[in-house]
Scaffold this active site. Structure first.
Site, PDB file in Angstrom:
ATOM      1  N   ARG A  95      -8.207  -5.109   9.686  1.00 48.49           N
ATOM      2  CA  ARG A  95      -7.846  -5.570  11.031  1.00 48.49           C
ATOM      3  C   ARG A  95      -6.345  -5.851  11.136  1.00 48.49           C
ATOM      4  NH1 ARG A  95     -12.587  -4.827  10.861  1.00 48.49           N
ATOM      5  NH2 ARG A  95     -14.331  -6.239  11.217  1.00 48.49           N
TER       6      ARG A  95
ATOM      7  N   ASN B 201      -4.277 -12.760  17.126  1.00 47.93           N
ATOM      8  CA  ASN B 201      -3.972 -12.683  15.699  1.00 47.93           C
ATOM      9  C   ASN B 201      -4.236 -13.977  14.934  1.00 47.93           C
ATOM     10  OD1 ASN B 201      -3.063 -10.035  16.045  1.00 47.93           O
ATOM     11  ND2 ASN B 201      -0.967 -10.690  16.480  1.00 47.93           N
TER      12      ASN B 201
ATOM     13  N   HIS C 169     -15.529  -1.716  12.593  1.00 47.67           N
ATOM     14  CA  HIS C 169     -16.278  -2.960  12.743  1.00 47.67           C
ATOM     15  C   HIS C 169     -17.579  -2.925  11.950  1.00 47.67           C
ATOM     16  CE1 HIS C 169     -14.157  -4.132  16.782  1.00 47.67           C
ATOM     17  NE2 HIS C 169     -13.413  -4.351  15.717  1.00 47.67           N
TER      18      HIS C 169
END
Length: 329
Positions: A67, A96, A193
């Site tokens: 990610r 973030n 994912h």
């Protein structure tokens, strides 16, 4: 199968499949496979061993690093700017705040500075670490073009273009297209994912307060709803984390797409890839549904990762090679 065997097999397979295409894609942008072959021959092996050590202690670093690389590339390009500490930096932007794995990059950088001072960029370390993380989770390997240099600018305000968990497919397409990525890249990369988790705060509304017309998101399968609600109760801990790929959160595979087909997608933006006809066919192709030309998820994910990892790269004499990844020189 042992990790090192998986790594070797995956990389060899992917190299045979991608080498020509990857080299053609990236040479014009200043990166190339084997950039450090002469200047720091152990660069990739140092990163690989560092990621493996941290992964063995905490497998959650794998989706974290994947990610982080994605978030880095989508803001000002793949320049390691996500790693910089300080008020108002990218790291402090809301999308973030829950990223993890910074300690892995810092560890690898420390070792590389001892072996080859001032040679290997933080941006390259992150790109390599993302690949190694996928391999450790059972996914494909691919040759990572290197030669990126580190950026000197990191602003939280630039993170507004990151794809969001409520984005429609059209908005997702626009954001990916702005980075030179097509719809197949979008579906393949969102397939990342297949590993990792998300906090309940980002999905609870789907079950209890979807919109002014309905309480529950109609794209959630009725047979999955009670399980989903038990994972994220209405008044439960919003910070509790749930698997993005139910039943397979620690294994890199294509079961994520099967969950979308079954109405068991966790993020609304993910489930939309099935409900939107323009992306459903790609999901079906990744699942190998009869009557459609199949796509091999591992191969297409690797191809799209090479494309993504060359978004807005800084090369040559531009930027810098940071001595410490969390601070500009």
């Amino acid at each position: 199968m042992e990790v090192h065997s998986l790594n070797k097999i995956s990389v060899i397979f992917s190299f045979l499949f991608f080498a020509v295409g990857a080299a053609t894609l990236v040479l014009g942008q200043g990166t190339r496979v084997g950039f450090y072959a002469a200047s720091c021959p152990r660069a990739e092996s140092i990163v690989q061993s560092t990621v493996r050590t941290h992964f063995q202690s905490d497998p959650k670093v794998a989706p974290g690093l994947l990610r982080m690389h994605f978030h880095d590339c989508f803001v000002q390009g793949c320049d390691g700017s996500i790693l910089i500490d300080g008020a108002g930096t990218e790291k402090t932007a809301p999308p973030n705040l829950l990223l993890r794995g910074y300690e892995v990059i810092d560890d690898a950088k420390s070792q590389l500075e001892q072996a080859c001072p001032g040679v290997v960029s933080c941006a390259d370390i992150l790109a390599l670490a993302a690949r190694d993380s996928v391999v450790l989770a059972g996914g494909p390997g691919w040759p990572v073009p290197t030669g990126r240099r580190d950026g000197r600018v990191s602003l939280a305000s630039d993170a507004t273009n990151l794809p969001g968990f409520r984005d429609s497919v059209d908005v997702q397409k626009q954001k990916f297209a702005a980075k030179g990525l097509d719809t197949q890249d979008l579906v393949a990369l969102v397939g990342g994912h297949t590993i990792g988790t998300v906090a309940c705060q980002f999905v609870q509304y789907r079950m209890y307060n979807f919109n002014s017309s309905v309480t529950v998101d109609p794209s959630i399968s009725p047979s999955f709803l009670s399980q989903f609600q038990s994972l994220c109760p209405a008044n439960g801990d919003a910070s509790k984390r749930v698997a993005l790929d139910t039943g397979s959160e620690n294994r890199f595979d294509n079961s994520f797409f099967g969950n979308l087909q079954s109405g068991r997608g966790i993020l609304e933006s993910d489930q939309m890839l099935w409900t939107d006809p323009s992306t459903r066919t790609l999901v079906q192709r990744f699942l190998g549904i009869r009557g459609l030309l199949g796509l091999t998820f591992s191969a297409e994910f690797a191809r799209s990762m090479v494309k993504m990892s060359n978004i807005g790269v800084i090369t040559g004499t531009d930027g810098e090679i940071r001595r410490v990844c969390s601070a500009i020189n």
